[in-house]
Structure formats: C-alpha cells, structure tokens
Design an enzyme around this catalytic site. Structure first.
Site, PDB file in Angstrom:
ATOM      1  NE  ARG A  23     -51.249  84.713  43.342  1.00  0.00           N
ATOM      2  CZ  ARG A  23     -50.247  85.568  43.194  1.00  0.00           C
ATOM      3  NH1 ARG A  23     -49.228  85.248  42.426  1.00  0.00           N
ATOM      4  NH2 ARG A  23     -50.252  86.735  43.773  1.00  0.00           N
TER       5      ARG A  23
ATOM      6  CB  THR B 238     -50.634  77.599  49.474  1.00  0.00           C
ATOM      7  OG1 THR B 238     -51.783  77.788  48.614  1.00  0.00           O
ATOM      8  CG2 THR B 238     -51.108  77.113  50.834  1.00  0.00           C
TER       9      THR B 238
ATOM     10  CG  ASP C 122     -55.953  91.484  42.755  1.00  0.00           C
ATOM     11  OD1 ASP C 122     -56.807  91.314  41.865  1.00  0.00           O
ATOM     12  OD2 ASP C 122     -55.703  90.628  43.618  1.00  0.00           O
TER      13      ASP C 122
ATOM     14  CG  ASP D 244     -59.057  93.041  44.199  1.00  0.00           C
ATOM     15  OD1 ASP D 244     -60.063  92.306  44.127  1.00  0.00           O
ATOM     16  OD2 ASP D 244     -58.191  92.930  45.080  1.00  0.00           O
TER      17      ASP D 244
HETATM   18  C1  PRP Z   1     -54.645  86.589  39.291  1.00  0.00           C
HETATM   19  C2  PRP Z   1     -54.447  86.647  37.790  1.00  0.00           C
HETATM   20  C3  PRP Z   1     -53.979  85.259  37.477  1.00  0.00           C
HETATM   21  C4  PRP Z   1     -53.168  84.908  38.694  1.00  0.00           C
HETATM   22  C5  PRP Z   1     -51.710  85.050  38.359  1.00  0.00           C
HETATM   23  O1  PRP Z   1     -55.824  85.969  39.603  1.00  0.00           O
HETATM   24  O2  PRP Z   1     -55.612  87.014  37.098  1.00  0.00           O
HETATM   25  O3  PRP Z   1     -55.008  84.320  37.272  1.00  0.00           O
HETATM   26  O4  PRP Z   1     -53.510  85.849  39.720  1.00  0.00           O
HETATM   27  O5  PRP Z   1     -50.917  84.608  39.400  1.00  0.00           O
HETATM   28  P1  PRP Z   1     -50.025  83.286  39.301  1.00  0.00           P
HETATM   29  O6  PRP Z   1     -49.335  83.347  37.965  1.00  0.00           O
HETATM   30  O7  PRP Z   1     -49.088  83.405  40.449  1.00  0.00           O
HETATM   31  O8  PRP Z   1     -50.918  82.087  39.406  1.00  0.00           O
HETATM   32  P2  PRP Z   1     -56.320  85.815  41.138  1.00  0.00           P
HETATM   33  O9  PRP Z   1     -55.849  84.518  41.696  1.00  0.00           O
HETATM   34  O10 PRP Z   1     -55.981  87.054  41.887  1.00  0.00           O
HETATM   35  O11 PRP Z   1     -57.886  85.642  40.979  1.00  0.00           O
HETATM   36  P3  PRP Z   1     -58.972  86.668  40.404  1.00  0.00           P
HETATM   37  O12 PRP Z   1     -58.736  86.771  38.909  1.00  0.00           O
HETATM   38  O13 PRP Z   1     -60.253  85.977  40.705  1.00  0.00           O
HETATM   39  O14 PRP Z   1     -58.822  87.983  41.084  1.00  0.00           O
HETATM   40  N1  URA Z   2     -52.213  88.536  40.237  1.00  0.00           N
HETATM   41  C1  URA Z   2     -52.475  89.848  39.983  1.00  0.00           C
HETATM   42  O1  URA Z   2     -53.633  90.238  39.754  1.00  0.00           O
HETATM   43  N2  URA Z   2     -51.422  90.697  39.985  1.00  0.00           N
HETATM   44  C2  URA Z   2     -50.165  90.301  40.217  1.00  0.00           C
HETATM   45  O2  URA Z   2     -49.254  91.142  40.189  1.00  0.00           O
HETATM   46  C3  URA Z   2     -49.925  88.944  40.478  1.00  0.00           C
HETATM   47  C4  URA Z   2     -50.973  88.085  40.471  1.00  0.00           C
END
Ligand code: PRP
Ligand code: URA
Length: 209
Positions: free
Chosen positions: A104, A108, A200, A203
C-alpha cells in the site's frame, strides 16, 4: 451481496488479544498468527462438499465420507499474508499456493502490484485469499481482481482484523466473495490504520520498521 462471517470462537478471540498486544514480539506473533490461521481454516472449510466412499477397516467394510468437489488454492497477499499460509497448509496440505505481491503506497494508500504467480489451473480451484488486515480494502480488492482476471471463479477472503470501511469496499466491488474475519474493529485512523487493530502486520511478523 456477499456474506461476512465473524469467526468469534473463544480460542480465536483469546489468541487475537495476544496478537494485538504491542509487547508481543515477532516470534510469538508469528506463532499466534499461524495458530489463529489454522482455526480460521477450520471454520472457512465447513461447507466443503463430501462424497461417500466404501473402505475396509480392520473390522469390516464401511461407508465413510471424503472431500469431494473442486481442489483448493491459498493465495496470500504479500507480505503479511505469508504469515497465514502455514496455518492453512497444516489443515489443507494438498492445496496449492499462489502469491500476489502488493504494498500500500503510504502517501496515496493505493495498492501497488509487484508480483503475481498463481497455479495454472486457477479457474478450477476454490481460492482462499488470505491477509491479516482489511483496512481500506484496497489491497484485498486489487488482489481479488487480479485472480479474477486470471480466470478464478470461486473466491473467499480470510482476514484476522477488519473494519467497516474495508468490509464495505470489498462487498461493493466483489459481491460474490464471502469474507471470513476474526474481528471487526471500530474504524480507520488518519493514516488508514485499523483502530484498535494490531499495528503494521508485516512489520510485526518480520521485525521490520
Ligand atoms: C497491509 C496488509 C494489507 C494491507 C491492508 O499490507 O497486510 O495487505 O496493508 O490495507 P488496505 O486494506 O488499506 O489495502 P502492507 O501494504 O502494509 O504491505 P506488507 O504486507 O508488505 O507490509
Ligand atoms: N495494514 C496493516 O498492517 N495494519 C493496519 O492497521 C492497516 C493496514
């Protein structure tokens, strides 16, 4: 309109509380996500069709049941979705695993695709998309659209924690996709993080930040 199944089994809720706790470190976090994923896999497969077979036990012949119907596929949304795969595979060892890489964009909030590798017979499988977090719903919606574009016809979405905004977004864009979720939290904050959430997920799983 798709259905939202809130899977509030006591074991799931208990483990989810430990997962949410900011003092839970990555090792325990990973173990708990795996355990909860196994419990979610149990719930999400309740409606799998069965067929009768005849087998011979050491005592006599018996009519028993085995799984019938379409083969399964698990599709984690990278990176955090990876944390749920082993729990699902523990219960569904014959399932194939496809991967969709999305992150994400922090400015944006729009999901950016960087990887997609799916089983070649994706159109013949019941697919279970897994991602711990359903925040704005942008990532889940994009992932589901990718696999639909590759021919997928039967899709379920499984998440640990969501919020009303994310659920509404998925139900609007993909009314054919049922959502299975362990908790529906209150809201999103100004950075589109789920409140209270768990922070997160990627993370916390992998110790980055
Ligand atoms: C997190 C999570 C989802 C997304 C949710 O991933 O694992 O994929 O955010 O958010 P949304 O519903 O607003 O799209 P992130 O983009 O942080 O990537 P990562 O899993 O690589 O840390
Ligand atoms: N992605 C995450 O990992 N946590 C949140 O709360 C939202 C998006």
């Amino acid at each position: 309109m798709s259905k939202v199944h809130e899977l509030n089994h006591p074991l799931i809720q208990h483990k989810l509380s430990l997962i949410r706790d900011k003092n839970t470190g990555s090792k325990e976090f990973r173990e708990l996500v795996k355990e909860v994923s196994m419990l979610l896999a149990f719930e999400v497969t309740r409606d799998l069709p069965l067929e009768e077979v005849e087998i011979e036990t050491p005592v006599c012949m018996a009519k028993t049941k085995i799984l019938a119907g379409r083969k399964l596929g698990i599709v984690p949304i990278l990176r955090a979705g990876l944390g749920m795969v082993d729990g699902f595979l523990n219960l569904l060892p014959a399932a194939k695993v496809g991967h969709i890489g999305l992150y994400r964009d922090p400015e944006t909030l729009i999901p950016v695709e960087y990887y997609c590798k799916l089983p070649s017979d994706v159109n013949e499988r019941d697919l279970i998309v897994v991602d711990p977090m359903l925040a704005t719903g942008g990532s889940a919606n994009a992932a589901i659209q990718f696999i639909k574009d590759k021919g997928a016809q039967s899709i379920k979405l499984v998440c640990l924690i969501g919020c009303p905004e994310g659920l509404a977004a998925v139900q609007k864009m993909h009314p054919d996709v049922d959502v299975y979720i362990a908790a529906i939290d209150e809201k999103l904050n100004d950075h589109a993080y789920i409140v209270p959430g768990l922070g997160d997920a990627g993370d916390r799983l992998y110790g980055t930040k």
